[in-house]
Design a protein around this motif. Sequence first.
Motif, short mmCIF file in Angstrom:
data_model
loop_
_atom_site.label_atom_id
_atom_site.label_comp_id
_atom_site.label_asym_id
_atom_site.label_seq_id
_atom_site.Cartn_x
_atom_site.Cartn_y
_atom_site.Cartn_z
N ASN A 39 0.84 -1.20 0.00
CA ASN A 39 0.00 0.00 0.00
C ASN A 39 0.87 1.25 0.00
OD1 ASN A 39 -2.20 -1.68 0.31
ND2 ASN A 39 -2.31 -1.43 2.53
N GLU A 70 -10.02 -3.46 -5.90
CA GLU A 70 -8.97 -4.02 -5.04
C GLU A 70 -8.01 -2.91 -4.64
OE1 GLU A 70 -4.98 -6.23 -4.48
OE2 GLU A 70 -5.50 -4.59 -5.79
N ARG A 100 -7.61 -1.47 -0.65
CA ARG A 100 -6.38 -1.61 0.14
C ARG A 100 -5.82 -0.25 0.56
NH1 ARG A 100 -2.27 -2.66 -2.25
NH2 ARG A 100 -2.88 -3.13 -4.39
N TYR A 116 -5.66 -1.43 4.34
CA TYR A 116 -5.87 -2.80 4.78
C TYR A 116 -4.53 -3.52 4.95
CZ TYR A 116 -6.70 -7.72 4.72
OH TYR A 116 -6.66 -9.05 5.06
N SER A 167 -8.76 -8.78 -2.14
CA SER A 167 -7.57 -8.49 -1.32
C SER A 167 -7.28 -9.59 -0.31
CB SER A 167 -7.77 -7.17 -0.57
OG SER A 167 -8.18 -6.15 -1.45
#
Length: 631
Positions: free
Chosen positions: A4, A270, A274, A279, A307
Amino acid sequence: MEKNITSFEEYKTEYAKSINAPEQFWEGKANNFTWQKKWDTVLQWDFTKPEVKWFEGGKLNITENCLDRHLEQRGNQTAIKWIANNPNEQSRRLSYKKLHTEVCKFANVLKNNGVKKGDRICLYMPMVPELVIAVLACARIGAVHSVVFAGFSAKALADRINDATCNILITADGGFRGAKITALKDISDEAMKNTSSIEKCIVLERTKSKIVMQKGRDVWWHNEMQKASAGCAIEIMDSEDPLFILYTSGSTGKPKGIQHSTAGYMVYTEYSFRNVFQYTEGDVYWCTADIGWITGHSYIVYGPLLSGATTLIFEGIPTYPDAGRFWQIVEENKVNIFYTAPTAIRALEAKGMEFVNPYDLSSLKILGTVGEPINEDAWHWYGSEIGKDNCPIVDTWWQTETGGIMISNLAGVTPSKPTFATLPLPGIQPCLVDEKGNEILGNSVEGRLCIKYPWPSIARTIYGNHKRFKDTYFSVFANKYFTGDGALHDENGMYRITGRVDDVLIVSGHNLGTAEIESAMDQHKNVCETAIVGYPHPIKGNGIYAYVICHNTPENSDSLRKEINDLVTKQVGAIAKADKIQFVNGLPKTRSGKIMRRILRKIAAGESDNLGDISTLLDPTVVEEIKITAQ
Ligand code: PRX
């Protein structure tokens, strides 16, 4: 899984890359997925048609990416944690392996019932794991799912089935919502009287309500599952094959079947999931939306499962059995990321801290809101009383049509500001335009919010009506996607959404068309004409205010009000009932016959001293009368 974005600096670098070389940027993201065949071209687009194609030539199945590819690494990890409406009922846990098995089996049920690639399947179901199973089973065999929110009426359900000519309806005997049971099969039966395309109705047993099964048409979910074999190979889909249709309100009475594609939607949901929610592996994530809305599609089902997350699903409502239910669920399940709507926050704030204090909310790391503007007071309450000043709040702005979150801070990574959705996600190029469509450059400006460049999860069409798609979103301002929202920019370029600038009303975070409600009311034999506007409501954000002209003066105004609202419940659903109904003798109209809603909005908001110029009205005296009898 890709890393991320972890700092504001990195966000700025990524954003710049996504604007300077969008194709390279998104190709990099698409490479993180499992493809049967990779794409030939990353992006082809022409907003004048409009046509947008991402990853053309690619072949894939989104369920392979949601399920199969996780099996080796996380087969035993919880994919879905389900919490029942009734706190005494056992919760359920489905591992990725179990979910995969169930999806494959139900995909075979669909095949056994004649479903083929490209067929449209209508889902009218409660918030149970079987809804996710059915959604993914459709996607596995290339059928297009059309989920209809289980609060909609038989008429609304029939309209949506007919519009997409669905051949299968999947429903349940009933649904638990708080202390009530929604008679889903009875409503479905009523709807099916007015549809000719449904060949099979698959019924899940949930409430054990007494229902009628029509021989030859209706089959039980559990019987069909018993007959179905376990394995089901994926259908190999083209990148641009439709994944689903989801209806949203428009400025005419007819809802729009927003159609999304496969590959672009997958890549964007997705990526946005994230990054916005930051996440991390092992987090328990809970989005309280209903799967019947886009938030549920993108951020209960697809984004989290793509994810490899654990997504919590709650069947019930925030106030049952009492207003502490959400917080009890957070405590018991050690929820880390919590995503809800401002309406729920305001409603729970109003109930008082005695419903919050008993619970340990220390598992929470990140809070999110969606669906409507959040007022400053609710934002602070959420952050301090729920987040204990320890959790960033992401205010996520997006739409059914955008498929995924467009403007939002990234939790704890990019700056937040109360009531501001803040900055666009990488790949998103918003702009503000004036009434003529000229871009308003610079900061500290206000205008209509448009998007200048395609992103992977942009809707591709309105099912069966590409012209309406073009007219609504791409013709208002040349070469731009028009959102229908107004927005302003602060001195740092952060966006604040100010609300709709068209005839769509956001009530409790639900998108309702004024025209749809008006045409329901107009069906009352004593109703001659109606005009619906929104007015500020302390909990719901907007309340619904109806101005109604009757043929004959009602003998009993209250009973007529009830009859009118009963009609709305029947035609649209209880969520569209008017909060206030004012009977009037005339409506403020221009000489060309257009209702001046601006005036009606002001009166509904209690600002009738400040109506502005009314001299262009055909008959300005109607305004005086409306002011006097205002509710
Ligand atoms: O007006 C905006 C409002 O909700 C509209 C989209 O509604 P719908 O398609 O039902 O999708 C809702 C869930 C994504 C938008 O045009 N809206 C959505 N999120 C926000 C918002 N308004 C202000 N702030 C938000 N965060």
